[in-house]
Design a protein around this motif. Structure first.
Motif, PDB file in Angstrom:
ATOM      1  N   THR A 167      -6.692   3.207  15.259  1.00 13.33           N
ATOM      2  CA  THR A 167      -5.715   2.167  15.615  1.00 13.33           C
ATOM      3  C   THR A 167      -4.441   2.805  16.164  1.00 13.33           C
ATOM      4  O   THR A 167      -3.861   2.333  17.142  1.00 13.33           O
ATOM      5  N   LEU A 168      -4.024   3.898  15.526  1.00 12.43           N
ATOM      6  CA  LEU A 168      -2.840   4.624  16.009  1.00 12.43           C
ATOM      7  C   LEU A 168      -3.070   5.096  17.448  1.00 12.43           C
ATOM      8  O   LEU A 168      -2.222   4.899  18.319  1.00 12.43           O
ATOM      9  N   ARG A 169      -4.250   5.666  17.699  1.00  9.35           N
ATOM     10  CA  ARG A 169      -4.532   6.236  19.021  1.00  9.35           C
ATOM     11  C   ARG A 169      -4.756   5.168  20.079  1.00  9.35           C
ATOM     12  O   ARG A 169      -4.465   5.373  21.253  1.00  9.35           O
ATOM     13  N   LYS A 170      -5.331   4.011  19.662  1.00  8.38           N
ATOM     14  CA  LYS A 170      -5.646   2.979  20.652  1.00  8.38           C
ATOM     15  C   LYS A 170      -4.482   2.022  20.875  1.00  8.38           C
ATOM     16  O   LYS A 170      -4.195   1.634  22.000  1.00  8.38           O
ATOM     17  N   ASP A 171      -3.806   1.609  19.765  1.00  3.54           N
ATOM     18  CA  ASP A 171      -2.831   0.520  19.877  1.00  3.54           C
ATOM     19  C   ASP A 171      -1.380   0.946  19.656  1.00  3.54           C
ATOM     20  O   ASP A 171      -0.498   0.559  20.403  1.00  3.54           O
ATOM     21  N   TRP A 172      -1.131   1.683  18.575  1.00  3.24           N
ATOM     22  CA  TRP A 172       0.256   1.938  18.190  1.00  3.24           C
ATOM     23  C   TRP A 172       0.958   2.905  19.156  1.00  3.24           C
ATOM     24  O   TRP A 172       2.096   2.669  19.533  1.00  3.24           O
ATOM     25  N   ALA A 173       0.305   4.004  19.503  1.00  6.78           N
ATOM     26  CA  ALA A 173       0.942   5.004  20.381  1.00  6.78           C
ATOM     27  C   ALA A 173      -0.150   5.669  21.215  1.00  6.78           C
ATOM     28  O   ALA A 173      -0.493   6.828  21.005  1.00  6.78           O
ATOM     29  N   PRO A 174      -0.715   4.917  22.186  1.00  8.72           N
ATOM     30  CA  PRO A 174      -1.928   5.371  22.878  1.00  8.72           C
ATOM     31  C   PRO A 174      -1.755   6.659  23.691  1.00  8.72           C
ATOM     32  O   PRO A 174      -2.737   7.356  23.933  1.00  8.72           O
ATOM     33  N   ASN A 175      -0.530   6.980  24.122  1.00  8.16           N
ATOM     34  CA  ASN A 175      -0.370   8.175  24.956  1.00  8.16           C
ATOM     35  C   ASN A 175       0.117   9.399  24.183  1.00  8.16           C
ATOM     36  O   ASN A 175       0.321  10.462  24.763  1.00  8.16           O
ATOM     37  N   ALA A 176       0.338   9.223  22.886  1.00  3.99           N
ATOM     38  CA  ALA A 176       0.824  10.354  22.087  1.00  3.99           C
ATOM     39  C   ALA A 176      -0.301  11.366  21.874  1.00  3.99           C
ATOM     40  O   ALA A 176      -1.483  11.027  21.940  1.00  3.99           O
ATOM     41  N   PHE A 177       0.104  12.601  21.617  1.00  4.12           N
ATOM     42  CA  PHE A 177      -0.851  13.668  21.332  1.00  4.12           C
ATOM     43  C   PHE A 177      -1.072  13.701  19.820  1.00  4.12           C
ATOM     44  O   PHE A 177      -0.109  13.730  19.053  1.00  4.12           O
ATOM     45  N   CYS A 178      -2.342  13.650  19.395  1.00  6.07           N
ATOM     46  CA  CYS A 178      -2.639  13.567  17.956  1.00  6.07           C
ATOM     47  C   CYS A 178      -3.367  14.805  17.451  1.00  6.07           C
ATOM     48  O   CYS A 178      -4.348  15.243  18.055  1.00  6.07           O
ATOM     49  N   ILE A 179      -2.879  15.331  16.336  1.00  2.68           N
ATOM     50  CA  ILE A 179      -3.571  16.428  15.656  1.00  2.68           C
ATOM     51  C   ILE A 179      -3.841  15.955  14.238  1.00  2.68           C
ATOM     52  O   ILE A 179      -2.929  15.491  13.555  1.00  2.68           O
ATOM     53  N   SER A 180      -5.111  16.024  13.809  1.00  4.21           N
ATOM     54  CA  SER A 180      -5.392  15.636  12.424  1.00  4.21           C
ATOM     55  C   SER A 180      -6.245  16.707  11.765  1.00  4.21           C
ATOM     56  O   SER A 180      -6.850  17.540  12.438  1.00  4.21           O
ATOM     57  N   PHE A 181      -6.269  16.681  10.444  1.00  9.21           N
ATOM     58  CA  PHE A 181      -6.981  17.706   9.676  1.00  9.21           C
ATOM     59  C   PHE A 181      -7.999  17.050   8.762  1.00  9.21           C
ATOM     60  O   PHE A 181      -7.780  15.948   8.276  1.00  9.21           O
ATOM     61  N   LYS A 182      -9.097  17.724   8.551  1.00 10.86           N
ATOM     62  CA  LYS A 182     -10.081  17.245   7.582  1.00 10.86           C
ATOM     63  C   LYS A 182     -10.078  18.236   6.427  1.00 10.86           C
ATOM     64  O   LYS A 182      -9.942  19.439   6.636  1.00 10.86           O
ATOM     65  N   VAL A 183     -10.215  17.719   5.203  1.00 10.21           N
ATOM     66  CA  VAL A 183     -10.145  18.605   4.040  1.00 10.21           C
ATOM     67  C   VAL A 183     -11.279  19.631   4.095  1.00 10.21           C
ATOM     68  O   VAL A 183     -12.404  19.319   4.490  1.00 10.21           O
ATOM     69  N   ALA A 184     -10.943  20.866   3.751  1.00  8.27           N
ATOM     70  CA  ALA A 184     -11.952  21.924   3.738  1.00  8.27           C
ATOM     71  C   ALA A 184     -12.792  21.791   2.471  1.00  8.27           C
ATOM     72  O   ALA A 184     -12.259  21.655   1.376  1.00  8.27           O
ATOM     73  N   ILE A 185     -14.108  21.784   2.624  1.00  6.49           N
ATOM     74  CA  ILE A 185     -15.000  21.728   1.458  1.00  6.49           C
ATOM     75  C   ILE A 185     -15.753  23.044   1.394  1.00  6.49           C
ATOM     76  O   ILE A 185     -16.425  23.429   2.344  1.00  6.49           O
ATOM     77  N   PHE A 186     -15.593  23.742   0.290  1.00 14.05           N
ATOM     78  CA  PHE A 186     -16.219  25.051   0.163  1.00 14.05           C
ATOM     79  C   PHE A 186     -17.561  24.877  -0.531  1.00 14.05           C
ATOM     80  O   PHE A 186     -17.632  24.632  -1.724  1.00 14.05           O
ATOM     81  N   MET A 187     -18.645  24.989   0.241  1.00 17.56           N
ATOM     82  CA  MET A 187     -19.970  24.716  -0.300  1.00 17.56           C
ATOM     83  C   MET A 187     -20.552  25.911  -1.051  1.00 17.56           C
ATOM     84  O   MET A 187     -21.416  25.756  -1.888  1.00 17.56           O
ATOM     85  N   HIS A 188     -20.103  27.107  -0.734  1.00 14.02           N
ATOM     86  CA  HIS A 188     -20.778  28.278  -1.315  1.00 14.02           C
ATOM     87  C   HIS A 188     -19.814  29.199  -2.049  1.00 14.02           C
ATOM     88  O   HIS A 188     -20.070  30.384  -2.183  1.00 14.02           O
TER      89      HIS A 188
END
Lengths: 189, 189
Positions: A167-188
């Motif tokens: 929604t942020l990327r499509k509607d709120w600020a469509p031309n802004a540059f977005c960087i997001s992070f996903k939590v690191a999951i350590f499987m081993h």
């Protein structure tokens, strides 16, 4: 949002989110689900963005790591009185700090910031380092008072938090540059 | 536990618990259920117990309100290095501060303290001001890694925390004096 500096050059603005959001389990909240996050990535990155000349909006979880005092307790600055407003000039950049606790506060403030940054176009950036809750209890299905202890187990149904990033990327600020992070999951590990 | 002072009189010992316990939702914990508690009652009462000559064991949630610096952030003292041990003489009394975060840590340390205080008999007191979790996820039914977000709802079953207060009174320290608090619920606010 005013987006030009004194010399007329456009100011680059970045909104950095930092720390974890909480999900209240009762309307008059005693218990809540929390997401562990020190806020170190957001606070450190904020210092570098300011150094690079950005105006930074630092949307941060109360009590987590703060820029320029990362080795001190997060809320140490609450001991001092702010004489003017929440915005401050740091070196060549500007820093506005806005605190949140719950997922509701976080999303509402993020929407206000991003719609205000809409007209910055590509001069606006989002650096989303906050640990945002994936599940929550909708207000209407939340008990009003503290959940009572009982002899049996407690069953809870949590609803998925709507994916606001799109929604942020499509509607709120469509031309802004977005960087997001996903939590690191350590499987081993 | 040594329980006589220099003048040979028996020392009264009180264990004050303070702040809320957490319940981890994953074995490698990212999310947890927290109980809101500032720790103000425990920290304030500790100051009064010390003033009254008690040796106080202050079993407190990390980051909550601390005696003698109740208006400062809870973990400000972590910025200073402790040169000797965790016990300190304050005025006429003694203060030993032991921190916890999860319900598991809390109950294990409480058991160690109370079995150590067993032989104090009626010279021992428990002042249980901590906000202890009522429900938890048993270790064997806990997922190892972060619960993944999905399109559907998340169902959680929490087990009731065993009532350890009666075990403390019956087995761990049967002759100690116990004071406990129940959370205030405001039905008509």
């Amino acid at each position: 949002m005013d987006c030009s500096s004194e010399d007329g050059k456009p100011v680059r603005v970045v909104c950095v989110t930092s720390g974890g959001t909480t999900v209240p389990l009762e309307q008059r909240c005693v218990r809540y689900i929390d997401n562990f996050s020190s806020g170190n990535r957001g606070a450190t990155s904020t210092e570098y963005f300011v150094k690079a000349g950005y105006a930074v909006i630092f949307l941060n979880r109360r009590g987590t790591c703060q820029p320029y005092c990362r080795n001190l307790p997060g809320d140490i600055l609450d001991c001092f009185e702010v004489t003017e407003n929440l915005s401050m000039q740091v070196g060549d950049g500007f820093l506005l700090k806005l605190p949140f606790t719950s997922i509701f506060e976080y999303l509402q403030i993020l929407r206000m910031i991003s719609t205000s940054m809409h007209n910055l176009g590509a001069q606006g950036m989002f650096y989303l380092a906050a640990a945002v809750s994936d599940f929550y209890v909708p207000w209407e299905s939340m008990v009003e008072h503290k959940i009572q202890s009982a002899s049996g187990p407690l069953d809870m149904r949590l609803a998925p938090v709507p994916k606001m990033l799109s929604t942020l990327r499509k509607d709120w600020a469509p031309n802004a540059f977005c960087i997001s992070f996903k939590v690191a999951i350590f499987m081993h590990m």
